[in-house]
Design an enzyme around this catalytic site. Structure first.
Site, short mmCIF file in Angstrom:
data_model
loop_
_atom_site.label_atom_id
_atom_site.label_comp_id
_atom_site.label_asym_id
_atom_site.label_seq_id
_atom_site.Cartn_x
_atom_site.Cartn_y
_atom_site.Cartn_z
N CYS A 2 0.85 -1.18 0.00
CA CYS A 2 0.00 0.00 0.00
C CYS A 2 0.89 1.24 0.00
O CYS A 2 1.84 1.35 0.76
CB CYS A 2 -0.95 0.08 1.17
SG CYS A 2 -2.14 -1.25 1.24
N ARG A 27 4.07 -0.26 -4.78
CA ARG A 27 3.81 -0.81 -3.45
C ARG A 27 2.52 -1.63 -3.41
O ARG A 27 2.25 -2.30 -2.41
CB ARG A 27 3.72 0.32 -2.43
CG ARG A 27 4.98 1.15 -2.35
CD ARG A 27 4.84 2.24 -1.33
NE ARG A 27 4.85 1.69 0.00
CZ ARG A 27 5.92 1.61 0.78
NH1 ARG A 27 7.07 2.06 0.35
NH2 ARG A 27 5.86 1.08 1.98
N TRP A 76 -2.59 -2.79 -1.76
CA TRP A 76 -2.29 -4.23 -1.88
C TRP A 76 -3.23 -4.89 -0.88
O TRP A 76 -3.12 -4.68 0.33
CB TRP A 76 -0.83 -4.50 -1.54
CG TRP A 76 -0.43 -5.92 -1.77
CD1 TRP A 76 -0.06 -6.47 -2.95
CD2 TRP A 76 -0.36 -6.97 -0.80
NE1 TRP A 76 0.24 -7.80 -2.77
CE2 TRP A 76 0.07 -8.13 -1.46
CE3 TRP A 76 -0.61 -7.05 0.57
CZ2 TRP A 76 0.25 -9.36 -0.81
CZ3 TRP A 76 -0.44 -8.26 1.22
CH2 TRP A 76 -0.01 -9.40 0.53
N ASN A 102 -2.25 1.70 5.64
CA ASN A 102 -1.34 0.64 5.18
C ASN A 102 -1.05 -0.23 6.39
O ASN A 102 -0.67 0.30 7.44
CB ASN A 102 -0.04 1.28 4.66
CG ASN A 102 1.03 0.24 4.38
OD1 ASN A 102 0.73 -0.94 4.20
ND2 ASN A 102 2.28 0.66 4.36
N GLY A 103 -1.24 -1.53 6.28
CA GLY A 103 -0.96 -2.42 7.40
C GLY A 103 -2.15 -3.32 7.69
O GLY A 103 -3.04 -3.47 6.85
N GLU A 485 17.76 -17.75 -7.16
CA GLU A 485 17.32 -16.42 -7.58
C GLU A 485 16.75 -16.47 -9.01
O GLU A 485 15.73 -15.86 -9.30
CB GLU A 485 18.51 -15.44 -7.48
CG GLU A 485 18.37 -14.11 -8.21
CD GLU A 485 17.30 -13.18 -7.67
OE1 GLU A 485 16.63 -13.54 -6.69
OE2 GLU A 485 17.09 -12.11 -8.26
N LYS A 489 12.89 -15.36 -9.89
CA LYS A 489 12.57 -14.31 -10.86
C LYS A 489 11.62 -14.83 -11.93
O LYS A 489 10.70 -14.14 -12.35
CB LYS A 489 13.83 -13.78 -11.55
CG LYS A 489 14.65 -12.73 -10.91
CD LYS A 489 14.01 -11.42 -10.62
CE LYS A 489 13.63 -11.35 -9.17
NZ LYS A 489 14.65 -10.85 -8.27
N GLU A 492 8.03 -15.18 -10.52
CA GLU A 492 7.28 -13.95 -10.23
C GLU A 492 7.06 -13.09 -11.47
O GLU A 492 6.06 -12.40 -11.56
CB GLU A 492 7.89 -13.15 -9.08
CG GLU A 492 9.29 -12.69 -9.28
CD GLU A 492 9.85 -11.94 -8.07
OE1 GLU A 492 9.09 -11.46 -7.24
OE2 GLU A 492 11.09 -11.84 -7.99
N HIS A 508 19.68 -36.95 -5.74
CA HIS A 508 18.98 -37.38 -4.52
C HIS A 508 17.47 -37.23 -4.67
O HIS A 508 16.75 -37.26 -3.67
CB HIS A 508 19.50 -36.60 -3.31
CG HIS A 508 20.95 -36.84 -3.05
ND1 HIS A 508 21.44 -38.02 -2.54
CD2 HIS A 508 22.04 -36.05 -3.28
CE1 HIS A 508 22.75 -37.95 -2.43
NE2 HIS A 508 23.14 -36.77 -2.89
N LYS A 611 5.93 -4.23 -3.83
CA LYS A 611 7.36 -4.03 -3.65
C LYS A 611 7.78 -4.12 -2.19
O LYS A 611 8.80 -4.69 -1.87
CB LYS A 611 7.72 -2.64 -4.20
CG LYS A 611 9.19 -2.30 -4.10
CD LYS A 611 9.91 -2.79 -5.31
CE LYS A 611 11.40 -2.66 -5.22
NZ LYS A 611 12.06 -3.83 -5.82
C1 F6R Z 1 11.95 -10.78 -5.46
C2 F6R Z 1 11.77 -9.70 -4.50
C3 F6R Z 1 11.41 -10.07 -3.10
C4 F6R Z 1 12.18 -9.19 -2.10
C5 F6R Z 1 11.72 -9.51 -0.67
C6 F6R Z 1 12.49 -8.69 0.36
O1 F6R Z 1 12.26 -10.27 -6.72
O2 F6R Z 1 11.87 -8.55 -4.82
O3 F6R Z 1 11.64 -11.42 -2.85
O4 F6R Z 1 13.55 -9.42 -2.25
O5 F6R Z 1 10.35 -9.22 -0.55
O6 F6R Z 1 12.32 -7.32 0.16
P1 F6R Z 1 13.29 -6.29 0.84
O7 F6R Z 1 14.64 -6.46 0.27
O8 F6R Z 1 12.70 -4.95 0.54
O9 F6R Z 1 13.28 -6.59 2.32
#
Ligand code: F6R
Length: 616
Positions: A2, A27, A76, A102-103, A485, A489, A492, A508, A611
């Site tokens: 949010c 966000r 969100w 937000n929250g 990673e 990626k 998502e 395994h 985000k």
């Molecule tokens: C993946 C991604 C998330 C963040 C995670 C932590 O692409 O962006 O997995 O890495 O939510 O976010 P931060 O770094 O802001 O604590």
């Protein structure tokens, strides 16, 4: 999670709110809404499910009377689906008060029942509306917006940033925060509130932090911050280190494309000023001085998602260089398992946003348990650094695309600086060995630039994979977290099932997944690697090829041993083995982005994500 923006001043509040929301949309983008007190003193609201453009369409169809006081929200969804009625703002005091949140208000059910018993009615399924109704009732009793907020926050449990405006108090916005972010933007005859500085950096770069459990009242010419009991507090003002243009696409097709292209800079800027004469200097660690760091007997890295994978890369290097055991744990698992901590444990949190609730809670817990707490963070003025004893800022610049890319390489850079600093303090590496690693680090940005160049062809590779159902990623040693990673990626961004494995683990169990046509990315260690992992990974490639897998290898330039067994090879420049992650991850970031684009998906705002994850 949010985005929140508030404005009081002489200008069009709609202009400020919509500019702020467009910068905060990363966000959350389930809905957006605004409330404005017009020049005749009436409050008007517009809100719409979907992305900000839906709200803009609504404002075009049914324009809102503009004014000089307003609040805006991009959501969100937590409580209640992403529809128009659950969108913020929510109203209280017979529609004269608007509130955004937000929250999560954890005790909202009992408060809602109390309000229903008192004869109030609700139009949404949100936890937020209960706060709007409660503040509205308090305003009727007190006629004072700040006091009404104070009385209500005293009754709320959970995490919240709240902003309110009331049509009987034009020229005033009141905000409150507990465990969710809120920052003040200080203007000339105008003031702003935002979830982060992106909300107002187009208008002012002067910002002020708001501490935990504080209430802020902004008017055009004043800012008053108090604690939840009403005592005035003095907070620190700071200058935002980047300007609005840093958070613009600048001609790129997406923020993600721009941010991947900025990976070299993210590393270079994080190194800047921290290496001198072949050694590392980290003055920001002053509180955690050499005596403290020489005395620690364990490092626990806590983080989530991509940041946790950066931590997992860092583990290999810190253990090797500083000879101290390093554990890497997801913040939410760490926090609730009663970990054993004492003053000889160094807890290192990693967070791009500095607001991730799981990590924030873990940091607070570690501090309360007596551990020493250091943070690696990309966002100045955010909450996690404030809760930590020391912070190493990554200087990746604002990251707007929801999925993290450039922050990842900056986080590894910061961890490596920390590892080398620990090695210096603890005397576990010679000055020559430190200087060699520093030199490798210094060379990383240029090598990433080379990888960006050769990775241009990855778009074609991605284009024939749009129907792919599943992709596997393999790596070993520092290549293992890179495989994880790569898989994250792809999930998502392209919504494709993907899994990352340690290559040695394949036999395994996971090898049962290999069937003809299965696409497998393999991060291949250098053939020059002294640990002799290269032949083992080449054997793994042969094992999966024998079962029909289609192998895409990311391998060092000139690695002839891989060529006969890989369907495609993406070459990366020569680097010491600890430095390969910086290079191997780049084609994986590009691949996920290209595949998502080939599927026609929004790479900056993937579905269901936000985000900054400010709920637990
Ligand atoms: C993946 C991604 C998330 C963040 C995670 C932590 O692409 O962006 O997995 O890495 O939510 O976010 P931060 O770094 O802001 O604590």
């Amino acid at each position: 999670m949010c985005g929140i923006v508030g404005y009081v001043g002489p200008n069009s509040s709609l202009d400020v709110l919509l500019a702020g929301l467009s910068r905060l949309e990363y966000r959350g983008y389930d809905s957006a809404g605004v409330a404005v007190i017009d020049d005749a003193g009436h409050i008007g609201t517009r809100k719409r499910a979907g992305k900000l453009k839906e709200l803009l369409g609504e404002l075009e169809e049914t324009p809102l009377n503009d004014g000089k006081t307003g609040i805006g929200h991009t959501r969100w969804a937590t409580h209640g689906g992403p529809n128009d009625s659950n969108a913020h703002p929510h109203l209280g005091d017979n529609g004269k008060l608007a509130l955004i949140h937000n929250g999560i208000i954890e005790n909202f059910s009992e408060l809602k029942q109390e309000m229903l018993d008192a004869g109030e009615s609700f139009t949404s399924e949100t936890d937020t509306e209960v706060a709007a109704i409660m503040v509205g009732r308090e305003y009727r009793a007190t006629g004072d917006l700040t006091e009404s907020m104070r009385r209500v926050v005293a009754r709320l449990e959970g995490a919240f940033t709240l902003l309110i405006v009331h049509e009987d108090s034009p020229g005033v916005v009141v905000g409150a925060r507990r465990n969710s972010p809120l920052v003040i933007g200080l203007g000339d005859g105008e003031n702003f509130l935002g979830s982060d500085v992106a909300a107002f950096v187009g208008f002012t770069r002067r910002a002020m932090e708001i501490g935990q459990d504080q209430i802020v009242t902004i008017r055009p010419d004043s800012v008053l911050v108090t604690d939840f009991d009403g005592a005035a507090v003095q907070n620190t003002e700071y200058e935002v280190a980047w300007d609005a243009s840093a958070a613009e696409k600048g001609g790129w097709a997406s923020f993600m494309a721009k941010e991947i292209s900025e990976e070299p800079e993210a590393v270079a800027n994080t190194l800047r000023g921290r290496i001198h004469d072949g050694a590392v200097t980290l003055p920001e660690l002053a509180v955690l001085d050499d005596v403290v760091l020489a005395g620690i007997n364990r490092v626990i890295v806590i983080a989530c998602g991509t940041a946790a994978y950066a931590g997992a890369v860092g583990k290999y290097a810190i253990e090797k260089w500083a000879r101290v055991p390093v554990e890497v744990e997801l913040s939410h698992e760490f926090r609730y398992r009663d970990p054993i901590l004492d003053e000889r444990t160094l807890v290192v949190s990693i967070s791009q946003s500095g607001e991730t609730m799981d990590t924030l809670m873990a940091v607070k817990y570690a501090k309360a348990s007596g551990a020493r707490v250091l943070s690696i963070c990309n966002t100045q003025g955010s909450t996690i650094p404030r809760e930590s004893e020391a912070v190493i800022y990554t200087h990746a610049g604002p990251e707007v695309a929801v999925a993290s890319t450039k922050a990842f390489v900056a986080q590894i850079t910061a961890l490596y600086l920390l590892g080398l600093h620990l090695a210096q303090v603890r005397g576990t590496l010679s000055a020559e060995a430190i200087a060699e690693n520093v030199e490798e680090l210094r060379a990383v940005p240029e090598k990433i630039t080379e990888v960006l160049e050769v990775s241009k062809s990855i778009g074609q590779l991605a284009h024939w994979m749009t129907d792919t159902q599943s992709v596997l990623f393999l790596g070993r040693h520092v290549g293992y977290p890179i495989a994880m990673e790569g898989a994250l990626k792809l999930k998502e961004l392209a919504y494709i099932h993907a899994e990352g494995f340690a290559a040695g683990e394949l036999k395994h169990g996971p090898i049962a997944l290999i069937e003809p046509g299965q696409i497998v990315f393999v991060v291949v260690p250098s053939p020059r690697d002294p640990s002799s992992l290269h032949p083992k990974v080449v054997s793994n490639i042969q094992e999966i090829r024998a079962r029909g897998a289609r192998v895409i290898a990311i391998a060092e330039q000139g690695d002839a041993a891989v060529l006969p067994f890989a369907d495609e090879v993406i070459p990366i420049p020569l680097a010491g083995s600890f430095f390969e992650p910086f290079l191997a991850v780049v084609p994986l970031h590009i691949f996920s982005m290209e595949l998502a684009m080939a599927k026609g998906l929004d790479v900056d705002q993937p579905r269901n994500l936000a985000k900054s994850v400010t709920v637990e």
